[in-house]
Structure formats: structure tokens, C-alpha cells
Write an enzyme that holds these catalytic residues in place. Structure first.
Site, mmCIF file in Angstrom:
data_model
loop_
_atom_site.group_PDB
_atom_site.id
_atom_site.type_symbol
_atom_site.label_atom_id
_atom_site.label_comp_id
_atom_site.label_asym_id
_atom_site.label_seq_id
_atom_site.Cartn_x
_atom_site.Cartn_y
_atom_site.Cartn_z
ATOM 1 C CE1 TYR A 146 -3.756 2.426 0.557
ATOM 2 C CE2 TYR A 146 -2.439 3.307 2.344
ATOM 3 C CZ TYR A 146 -3.516 3.412 1.498
ATOM 4 O OH TYR A 146 -4.353 4.499 1.581
ATOM 5 C CG ASP A 239 5.778 3.685 0.995
ATOM 6 O OD1 ASP A 239 6.039 4.489 1.921
ATOM 7 O OD2 ASP A 239 4.627 3.468 0.576
ATOM 8 C CE LYS A 267 0.615 5.577 7.980
ATOM 9 N NZ LYS A 267 0.620 4.550 6.961
HETATM 10 C C1 PLP Z 1 0.072 4.936 5.528
HETATM 11 C C2 PLP Z 1 0.918 4.616 4.346
HETATM 12 C C3 PLP Z 1 0.948 5.444 3.220
HETATM 13 C C4 PLP Z 1 -0.001 6.591 3.049
HETATM 14 O O1 PLP Z 1 0.215 7.600 3.969
HETATM 15 P P1 PLP Z 1 -0.991 8.647 4.265
HETATM 16 O O2 PLP Z 1 -0.356 9.646 5.159
HETATM 17 O O3 PLP Z 1 -2.084 7.851 4.889
HETATM 18 O O4 PLP Z 1 -1.392 9.212 2.951
HETATM 19 C C5 PLP Z 1 1.863 5.167 2.222
HETATM 20 N N1 PLP Z 1 2.683 4.112 2.317
HETATM 21 C C6 PLP Z 1 2.676 3.277 3.370
HETATM 22 C C7 PLP Z 1 3.653 2.146 3.434
HETATM 23 C C8 PLP Z 1 1.772 3.495 4.407
HETATM 24 O O5 PLP Z 1 1.720 2.647 5.432
#
Ligand code: PLP
Length: 424
Positions: A146, A239, A267
Site C-alpha cells: 500500500y 516506501d 507517519k
Molecule cells: C500509511 C501509508 C501510506 C499513506 O500515507 P498517508 O499519510 O495515509 O497518505 C503510504 N505508504 C505506506 C507504506 C503506508 O503505510
């Protein structure tokens, strides 16, 4: 203070919410708490307090940002200090330089940064950057990874996209679909084949999958990706929106000893406030406007509140051995989960973990989907009824925070697990 259960007050708010929001919520996973979500009123340390005057030990932690727990005093005071001075200027402020210095001091592969407002924006811009840099169009991503909620990421996407049965979102143009190439996680043969036969600008990967439950990379997977992308002149994009400042101060890259060309963060680096970041080698990041020709801009980019909260959070991480402590809590909780006398497997990397019932291994998204979701949901509900909030979806990760490093919290959780394991 009453623990657990659903209640009439939250149910009443929920009835109104259904009138105003699609599915009652503003981000889908929140609707996965059944029969209706509880409405949070406040948070303190390891606990969430609800509108119904109930208390839960929180292992969701905002789905990742709150590695210090709720309302950490140091972070709170720094944020209040900043708010007393102002919260948005439309000009640069010193806090953005301080946070960039801090991040680059920990992450070798990150020499320069662009701050944005969410992980979604971070990966969207990282992908555009990879295209601009390589002059190629395709992106390789992995089934179940994701990367946020933009067009290029919502193909075989994990997290709530899988939970709600839309790993492939409607509304994505065919032209976009045709630029995204998919492989199974941990399948280097697939990656090599695609890199050989297609013009791929970048390979984007969650170095630990945290959006399909938790799925660790196999021994040579990340190193293999590093070598293959180098061989075929494609960029490697880690990511690290979850793993950055979670697995180690140097993220998954430090933990596994593999460097990416582009790193996306989010985050934790915002300390609980909205943030995203794209980091990498100087010559890559310099392609962003105004020095380069890959456009990015944002009214709220590098807003001083998120910068200040992020900086304060990382300072606490450095000072208080936070990661080590959160890992020790995660180990204790995962060990107790492992005593559940129902067939299962637990995947844990450092302070992120998940339990999968009815399967003996989970190494990719296809295997994760074979786990018995109904058993997981029953367990989640039992835990809520016993005062503990774990993710309402199989496809999310359980997290621990500094505030959980407390015998009382750990023992209370272990008790809840013992009480929750019957009837699943
Ligand atoms: C949460 C998440 C995102 C998206 O971040 P948002 O701040 O919710 O847009 C992208 N990549 C990973 C791996 C994530 O866990």
C-alpha cells in the site's frame, strides 16, 4: 472507567455520521470496527478514552504515527510553543531545516528532502520524480503493498483497499493502469523478468509489508532488488512511511543494510501531525521545482506544526532508547499471542506484528488473503470487550509505543489476550 464493548453514545453519533459521510467515515478502515466505531475523546499514553467513557489500551496508535503513545509531554509542549508563535506563514521557517538536518543525519541515502502533507503525496511525487529522472514511464509495485490513495498506487493495493474488496479501485484511467507492473512480494524472478522486458522507471516497495498484516522481506529480497534495479538502470524506491524511524533510526534501510535511491517517509516523522517526505540523493531531489522540472508544491508543505512535532518526536527517539523499548513490549505481546491454542502464525519485525489464523506461513499477499479473517475479527472483538484495541482489519499492523513500556499495561494486555482466546 468502563472498559470495552460498544455503547449507545457512540452509536448515536454514528447514526448522524452515516448521513454525512460515505460509509459513515472519512477513511475506510475506521468503519471496520463493528457494529459501529467508538468515537475517541482523548488519548493519554497507551490509552484511548471514548465518548462512552470507556478506555482501551491502544495498539493501533493512529495506524502508525504515535510511536511515543498519545499526548507525549515533550512533543505536546513543543507544539504548544509553536502554536503560540503561529502555525502557517507561506514562507519557510527554521523548523523545516532542523527536521531535514535530523532526518538526513540518520538516513545515509537521504541527502535532500521535499516535505509534503501525507504518505500519499510522498509516493505520488516519488513516482513522478523517478519518471522525470529516468525518462521512463513504468513503475513496478508489489501485490498487497500500500502506497497511499492515488491513481498509481491503487492497483493490487493492500490495507483498507483489500479489506473492503477494492484492491483495484474504480476510476483509474486505463492509461495509468498500463504504466503499473505488478509482481508478488518476495518474488525476485518476477522482478528480473519485468525489468528485462519493460522500461521501468522505478521499483517501489514496502521494505516490510505493513499493510497486509505484517509480511517480512525474505533474506535476500531487498538486496536482490538493489542489485537488479542497478543492473537495469531503474530507481529503487523504499516506501518507509511506516518503517522510517520505527525499525531503527535509519529505518528499514539501516535495519537491513540496503540503501534506496528514493525514500518516502510519513507517519512518525510528523509526530502525529500530517506529513509526508520524499528523500534521496542530491541529484534526484534537485529535480523538484524550483531547481528542476518535476513539479511539486503545497500550501501546507513543511508547515511548522508538523515540523516541530516531528523534530520533537525524533529527539525523544534518540534520547530514550524508544525503539529498543517498543521492541521489548512487542516481543512480550507476540509471545502471549503465540500461546493461543488455535492454528496460527505470527509475523513480527521489531515493533510491528500481526497474527494470521488458520495458516502456517505468510510471505506475500496471496498467502495473507488465505488467513481466516473471521477468526481474526472475532479475536479483535473479544479484545475490545476486554479493553484492548488492536486493528479491526487483518490487513493492518499491531504497533507498540514507548507508553506501552510499562508492566501494568503489558500485564493488562496479557490478561486480555488470555480472556479473548476462547470462542475464536
Ligand atoms: C500509511 C501509508 C501510506 C499513506 O500515507 P498517508 O499519510 O495515509 O497518505 C503510504 N505508504 C505506506 C507504506 C503506508 O503505510
Amino acid at each position: 472507567m468502563v472498559k470495552g464493548g460498544t455503547s449507545i453514545l457512540s452509536e448515536n453519533i454514528w447514526k448522524d455520521a452515516l448521513k454525512y459521510f460515505a460509509g459513515g467515515v472519512n477513511s475506510p478502515v475506521r468503519a471496520a470496527v463493528k457494529p459501529s466505531p467508538f468515537y475517541s475523546l482523548s488519548g493519554k499514553g497507551a490509552y484511548i478514552y471514548t465518548e462512552d467513557n470507556k478506555r482501551y489500551i491502544d495498539y493501533v496508535l493512529g495506524y502508525g504515527p504515535l510511536i511515543l503513545g498519545h499526548e507525549n509531554e515533550y512533543v505536546k509542549n513543543k507544539v504548544i510553543e509553536q502554536i503560540e508563535k503561529g502555525w502557517i506563514f507561506g514562507t519557510p521557517s527554521k523548523s523545516e531545516v532542523e527536521l531535514a538536518k535530523k532526518i538526513t543525519s540518520h538516513m545515509n541515502s537521504v541527502e535532500k528532502i521535499r516535505f509534503v502533507n501525507s504518505g500519499t503525496e510522498a509516493t505520488m511525487n516519488a513516482i513522478r520524480l523517478a519518471r522525470g529522472f529516468t525518462k521512463r514511464e513504468k513503475i513496478l509495485k508489489f501485490n498487497g503493498n500500500y502506497h497511499g490513495a492515488h491513481d498509481y498506487a491503487l492497483i493490487d493495493a493492500g490495507s483498507a483497499a483489500t479489506e473492503f474488496g477494492v484492491p483495484d479501485s474504480e476510476g483509474i484511467p486505463k492509461e495509468v493502469l498500463n504504466t503499473v507492473v505488478i509482481c508478488e512480494y518476495n518474488d525476485l524472478n518476477c522482478v528480473e523478468k519485468k525489468l528485462k522486458t519493460e522500461e521501468i522507471a522505478g521499483v517501489i516497495v514496502e521494505p516490510v509489508m505493513g499493510n497486509m498484516g505484517v509480511v517480512p522481506p525474505n533474506e535476500n529480497f531487498l538486496k536482490g532488488l538493489r542489485e537488479l534495479t542497478r543492473t537495469y538502470n531503474s530507481l529503487l524506491i523504499f516506501d518507509e512511511v511506516i518503517t522510517g524511524f520505527r525499525l531503527s533510526l535509519a529505518g528499514a534501510q539501516g535495519y537491513y543494510g540496503v540503501s534506496a535511491d528514493i525514500t518516502t517517509l510519513g507517519k512518525i516523522i510528523g509526530g502525529g501531525f500530517p506529513i509526508g517526505a520524499i528523500g534521496g540523493k542530491r541529484e534526484i531531489i534537485d529535480m523538484f521545482t524550483p531547481s528542476g522540472k518535476v513539479f511539486n508544491a503545497g500550501t501546507f508543505n513543511a508547515n511548522p506544526v508538523s515540523m516541530t512535532a516531528g523534530l520533537a518526536t525524533i529527539e525523544v527517539l534518540e534520547r530514550e532508547n524508544v525503539i529498543e523499548k517498543t521492541v521489548s513490549v512487542a516481543k512480550s505481546i507476540a509471545e502471549e499471542l503465540d500461546n493461543i491454542p488455535v492454528p496460527h502464525v505470527i509475523n513480527r519485525v521489531q515493533n510491528m506484528f500481526q497474527i494470521f489464523f488458520g495458516v502456517s506461513k505468510v510471505t506475500n499477499a496471496t498467502e495473507a488473503k488465505k488467513a481466516n479473517k473471521d477468526q481474526y475479527i472475532k479475536f479483535h472483538i473479544n479484545m475490545l470487550n476486554n479493553g484492548v484495541f488492536i486493528p479491526p482489519s487483518q490487513y493492518e499492523s499491531i504497533f507498540t509505543s514507548l507508553a506501552h513500556y510499562d508492566d501494568y499495561v503489558i500485564n493488562e494486555t496479557i490478561d486480555a489476550i488470555k480472556k479473548s482466546r476462547s470462542g475464536i
